[in-house]
Design an enzyme around this catalytic site. Sequence first.
Site, mmCIF file in Angstrom:
data_model
loop_
_atom_site.group_PDB
_atom_site.id
_atom_site.type_symbol
_atom_site.label_atom_id
_atom_site.label_comp_id
_atom_site.label_asym_id
_atom_site.label_seq_id
_atom_site.Cartn_x
_atom_site.Cartn_y
_atom_site.Cartn_z
ATOM 1 C CD GLU A 1 -79.662 10.638 -50.825
ATOM 2 O OE1 GLU A 1 -78.745 11.253 -51.385
ATOM 3 O OE2 GLU A 1 -80.262 11.089 -49.835
ATOM 4 N N GLY B 1 -80.557 17.246 -50.599
ATOM 5 C CA GLY B 1 -80.792 17.296 -52.048
ATOM 6 C C GLY B 1 -82.143 16.694 -52.422
ATOM 7 C CG ASP C 1 -75.901 8.967 -50.330
ATOM 8 O OD1 ASP C 1 -75.664 10.125 -50.734
ATOM 9 O OD2 ASP C 1 -77.027 8.446 -50.408
ATOM 10 N N GLY C 2 -73.442 11.003 -49.242
ATOM 11 C CA GLY C 2 -73.171 12.103 -48.322
ATOM 12 C C GLY C 2 -74.186 12.141 -47.193
ATOM 13 C CB ALA C 3 -74.714 12.474 -44.060
ATOM 14 C CE LYS D 1 -72.483 18.702 -45.066
ATOM 15 N NZ LYS D 1 -72.567 17.733 -46.093
ATOM 16 N N GLY E 1 -75.424 14.471 -54.231
ATOM 17 C CA GLY E 1 -74.862 15.627 -53.529
ATOM 18 C C GLY E 1 -73.460 15.958 -54.017
ATOM 19 C CB SER E 2 -71.473 19.031 -53.534
ATOM 20 O OG SER E 2 -71.589 19.123 -52.131
ATOM 21 C CB THR E 3 -69.539 14.920 -50.405
ATOM 22 O OG1 THR E 3 -69.956 16.109 -49.736
ATOM 23 C CG2 THR E 3 -68.233 14.439 -49.838
#
Length: 232
Positions: free
Chosen positions: A108, A102, A86-88, A126, A30-32
């Site tokens: 993940e 994504g 990891d993002g969320a 988020k 993801g983008s973060t």
Amino acid sequence: MDPVKLMKQEVGRAAAAQVKSGTVVGLGTGSTTAFAIQFIGERIASGELKDIKGIPTSFQASVLAKQHGIPLATLDDVDHIDIAIDGADEVDPQMNLIKGGGAAHTREKVIDGLAERFIVVVDSSKLSNKIGTIFALPVEAIPMAIAPVTRALKKLGGKVEMRMGIKKDGPVITDQGNMVLDVTFNGIDNPAEMEKDINNIPGVLDNGLFIGLATEVLIGEVTDGEATVRSM
Ligand code: 5RP
């Protein structure tokens, strides 16, 4: 810089700063997380961080890690993961997550779930009071089972939509060659039970509910153009 991008950048930087030399690092999607991967790469390039093994959660993560000079390994090469970043897509006050924006939630969950520390990196948009109120739940299913899985998800009370490609006609295909159904519940009362109920449907590989897996959540915020990072 656009405020959302700034929040993602600073939270990615803060998470990358938590990585120590000689460790195995789960690299999220993801983008973060892309910012965290970039900053881990910068720390390796400057000599500050040594002897890192990155375990990518997706094709995207492995491409980015290679671009930023992070040595990669697979789960066959390591017997533990020290830290995963990891993002969320949604985070509730108990640190339960919805992931899979994504379409990478299956890998993940394997990698983030093995990590001793699983740091979630999000911008403040988020955060939700009740899981399932701001993001539809992604469910990865094998293509031949899409019709019965869709019916079973509707029986659980969800509104089901197949995720379609952008700049590609037809459905999104995951790194495993499967499809993603996005299921809107308008709030999930018992997320731990829902995670299991959905995964018990034959043909489902995994869903994006991550219950009790996160050990820390870092939240990026911007006030008056100034980015700050706080811990949940
Ligand atoms: C991918 C994911 C991502 O981590 C999630 O969608 C958040 O992405 P972003 O940081 O771009 O907002 O779960 O499957």
